[in-house]
Motif scaffolding. Structure first.
Motif, mmCIF file in Angstrom:
data_model
loop_
_atom_site.group_PDB
_atom_site.id
_atom_site.type_symbol
_atom_site.label_atom_id
_atom_site.label_comp_id
_atom_site.label_asym_id
_atom_site.label_seq_id
_atom_site.Cartn_x
_atom_site.Cartn_y
_atom_site.Cartn_z
ATOM 1 N N LYS A 155 0.697 -1.338 -0.083
ATOM 2 C CA LYS A 155 0.370 -0.386 -0.294
ATOM 3 C C LYS A 155 1.232 1.374 -0.276
ATOM 4 O O LYS A 155 1.449 1.204 0.546
ATOM 5 N N LEU A 156 0.799 1.986 -0.780
ATOM 6 C CA LEU A 156 1.546 3.124 -1.096
ATOM 7 C C LEU A 156 0.957 4.230 -0.039
ATOM 8 O O LEU A 156 0.009 4.279 0.637
ATOM 9 N N PRO A 157 1.879 5.554 0.404
ATOM 10 C CA PRO A 157 1.604 6.179 1.468
ATOM 11 C C PRO A 157 0.421 7.577 0.616
ATOM 12 O O PRO A 157 0.272 7.689 -0.633
ATOM 13 N N GLY A 158 -0.387 7.506 1.515
ATOM 14 C CA GLY A 158 -1.386 7.990 0.917
ATOM 15 C C GLY A 158 -1.761 9.749 1.930
ATOM 16 O O GLY A 158 -0.748 10.025 3.006
ATOM 17 N N GLU A 159 -2.161 10.480 1.211
ATOM 18 C CA GLU A 159 -2.409 11.705 2.067
ATOM 19 C C GLU A 159 -3.933 12.225 2.768
ATOM 20 O O GLU A 159 -4.780 11.465 2.337
ATOM 21 N N ALA A 160 -3.636 12.755 4.371
ATOM 22 C CA ALA A 160 -4.924 12.244 5.155
ATOM 23 C C ALA A 160 -5.863 12.995 3.771
ATOM 24 O O ALA A 160 -5.555 14.364 4.150
ATOM 25 N N GLY A 161 -7.275 12.681 4.181
ATOM 26 C CA GLY A 161 -8.368 13.673 3.759
ATOM 27 C C GLY A 161 -8.385 13.337 2.030
ATOM 28 O O GLY A 161 -9.327 13.666 1.374
ATOM 29 N N GLY A 162 -6.723 12.876 1.832
ATOM 30 C CA GLY A 162 -7.239 12.828 -0.251
ATOM 31 C C GLY A 162 -7.815 10.454 -0.207
ATOM 32 O O GLY A 162 -8.446 10.122 0.402
ATOM 33 N N PRO A 163 -7.701 10.516 -1.562
ATOM 34 C CA PRO A 163 -7.557 9.990 -2.561
ATOM 35 C C PRO A 163 -7.209 7.896 -1.638
ATOM 36 O O PRO A 163 -6.297 9.003 -0.787
ATOM 37 N N PRO A 164 -8.300 6.898 -1.477
ATOM 38 C CA PRO A 164 -7.757 5.688 -1.092
ATOM 39 C C PRO A 164 -5.980 5.646 -1.415
ATOM 40 O O PRO A 164 -5.877 5.636 -2.953
ATOM 41 N N PRO A 165 -5.423 5.705 -0.387
ATOM 42 C CA PRO A 165 -4.204 5.522 -1.530
ATOM 43 C C PRO A 165 -3.578 3.533 -1.671
ATOM 44 O O PRO A 165 -4.538 3.032 -2.185
ATOM 45 N N LEU A 166 -2.614 4.390 -3.131
ATOM 46 C CA LEU A 166 -2.968 2.792 -4.303
ATOM 47 C C LEU A 166 -2.688 1.916 -3.339
ATOM 48 O O LEU A 166 -1.600 1.827 -3.044
ATOM 49 N N VAL A 167 -2.774 0.456 -3.532
ATOM 50 C CA VAL A 167 -2.150 -0.353 -3.336
ATOM 51 C C VAL A 167 -2.142 -1.658 -4.902
ATOM 52 O O VAL A 167 -3.018 -1.832 -5.659
ATOM 53 N N VAL A 168 -1.484 -2.031 -4.179
ATOM 54 C CA VAL A 168 -0.809 -2.946 -5.968
ATOM 55 C C VAL A 168 -0.922 -4.924 -4.582
ATOM 56 O O VAL A 168 -0.096 -4.191 -3.824
ATOM 57 N N ALA A 169 -1.003 -5.938 -5.355
ATOM 58 C CA ALA A 169 -1.199 -7.192 -5.113
ATOM 59 C C ALA A 169 -0.929 -7.839 -5.924
ATOM 60 O O ALA A 169 -1.045 -7.823 -7.283
ATOM 61 N N ALA A 170 0.407 -9.045 -5.350
ATOM 62 C CA ALA A 170 0.581 -10.171 -6.245
ATOM 63 C C ALA A 170 1.006 -11.444 -6.470
ATOM 64 O O ALA A 170 0.951 -11.537 -5.219
ATOM 65 N N ALA A 171 0.427 -12.575 -7.059
ATOM 66 C CA ALA A 171 0.885 -13.915 -6.461
ATOM 67 C C ALA A 171 0.549 -14.337 -8.198
ATOM 68 O O ALA A 171 0.556 -14.441 -8.446
ATOM 69 N N ARG A 187 -5.613 -1.828 -6.979
ATOM 70 C CA ARG A 187 -6.849 -0.493 -5.937
ATOM 71 C C ARG A 187 -6.151 0.484 -6.401
ATOM 72 O O ARG A 187 -5.479 1.463 -6.148
ATOM 73 N N ASP A 188 -6.871 1.267 -7.180
ATOM 74 C CA ASP A 188 -6.903 3.188 -7.956
ATOM 75 C C ASP A 188 -7.575 3.271 -7.122
ATOM 76 O O ASP A 188 -8.846 3.308 -8.382
ATOM 77 N N GLY A 189 -7.991 4.513 -6.006
ATOM 78 C CA GLY A 189 -9.209 5.048 -5.877
ATOM 79 C C GLY A 189 -9.801 3.768 -5.098
ATOM 80 O O GLY A 189 -9.212 3.181 -4.530
ATOM 81 N N TYR A 190 -11.240 3.913 -5.675
ATOM 82 C CA TYR A 190 -12.527 2.896 -5.047
ATOM 83 C C TYR A 190 -12.587 1.309 -5.851
ATOM 84 O O TYR A 190 -13.128 0.690 -5.684
ATOM 85 N N ASP A 191 -11.170 1.567 -7.108
ATOM 86 C CA ASP A 191 -12.043 0.381 -7.782
ATOM 87 C C ASP A 191 -10.749 -0.409 -8.129
ATOM 88 O O ASP A 191 -9.883 0.278 -7.261
ATOM 89 N N VAL A 192 -10.754 -1.545 -8.361
ATOM 90 C CA VAL A 192 -9.889 -2.813 -8.279
ATOM 91 C C VAL A 192 -9.435 -3.124 -9.324
ATOM 92 O O VAL A 192 -10.898 -3.682 -10.038
ATOM 93 N N LEU A 193 -8.383 -3.385 -10.001
ATOM 94 C CA LEU A 193 -8.715 -4.444 -11.522
ATOM 95 C C LEU A 193 -7.391 -5.297 -11.200
ATOM 96 O O LEU A 193 -6.413 -5.268 -10.170
ATOM 97 N N THR A 194 -7.888 -5.989 -11.585
ATOM 98 C CA THR A 194 -7.205 -7.805 -11.445
ATOM 99 C C THR A 194 -6.866 -8.135 -13.248
ATOM 100 O O THR A 194 -7.526 -8.285 -14.128
ATOM 101 N N GLU A 195 -5.821 -8.561 -13.219
ATOM 102 C CA GLU A 195 -5.049 -8.972 -14.598
ATOM 103 C C GLU A 195 -4.512 -10.123 -14.300
ATOM 104 O O GLU A 195 -3.520 -10.351 -13.232
#
Length: 246
Positions: A155-171, A187-195
């Motif tokens: 989970k990347l650092p986020g700003e207080a009161g800003g958008p949700p922090p960027l999250v990346v997962a892999a397996a 997870r970019d904003g509130y949307d989650v993309l998987t590929e």
């Protein structure tokens, strides 16, 4: 408000049929109830054994986040450790985070593990995919998956009161003889993309890592903004460089 604590699946189904509202750790709904009024009946699964399992291929929906340890794959463990504050993690549950939250910090980790959801309704217990769970708000008994080769989460650092922090997962997952599937979720904003992409895991050369990244960029991952693409590249490169990742 009457709080019910069922100890069996059948008792839980009775509670559901009688209108008891699942509350998990109540971290996401308490303020709403204080504002709008409390339900007549609420229900916690904290005493239901089927909802409290922790293992290499299973995690119960009622498990408190700070109980998640190295019995589960790294991606889920890291995801749980990044949720809120220590006080939140001592109360919030797996089911509440995945089904009840808009942020769903555990969701990218569950998706890269190719997890299936075990859900409960008043008449049955069945397994389904996470897309259905999120769309219909099912009561989550737990998650099940096949143990991956390895996994990770950031989970990347986020700003207080800003958008949700960027999250990346892999397996990484074994696919047949000599093949490996890389699955990535963002997870970019509130949307989650998987590929995902598959490759021959027989070599450790840097060119093979770059080929995997090139293949991944040809998916929807390649359309992400630069920060997200860089985060994916770094996480995937780290994952493919692990001795256990081959």
């Amino acid at each position: 408000m009457l709080l019910r604590l069922p100890t069996s699946v059948s008792e839980t189904q009775e509670c559901m049929a009688e209108g008891a509202v699942p509350i998990g750790g109540a971290t996401l709904i308490w303020a709403t109830w204080q504002r709008d009024g409390f339900p007549e009946q609420a229900m916690s699964l904290r005493d239901l054994p089927e909802a409290n399992t922790i293992g290499r291929e299973t995690l119960g929906g009622a498990v408190i986040l700070n109980r998640i340890d190295d019995r589960v794959p790294e991606a889920l463990r890291r995801a749980a450790a990044t949720v809120g504050t220590g006080a939140v993690r001592r109360t919030a549950t797996v089911g509440g985070n995945i089904v009840g939250s808009t942020l769903r910090c555990l969701l990218p980790a569950a998706l890269v593990l190719e997890a299936r959801a075990v859900v409960l309704d008043p008449d049955s217990v069945y397994e389904t995919d996470l897309t259905e769970v999120l769309a219909k708000g099912h009561l989550l008994l737990g998650l099940r998956w096949r143990e991956p080769i390895t996994s990770t989460y950031r989970k990347l650092p986020g700003e207080a009161g800003g958008p949700p922090p960027l999250v990346v997962a892999a397996a990484l997952h074994t696919v047949g003889t000599g093949a490996t599937r890389l699955r990535v979720a963002v997870r970019d904003g509130y949307d989650v993309l998987t590929e995902s992409t598959e490759y021959d895991a027989g070599s450790d050369s840097a060119s093979d890592v770059e080929q995997v990244l090139d293949d991944l960029r040809r998916t929807a991952v390649g359309a992400l903004h630069a920060t997200a693409r860089e985060a994916v590249d770094e996480l995937v490169t780290d994952l493919l460089s692990r001795p256990t990742g081959r």
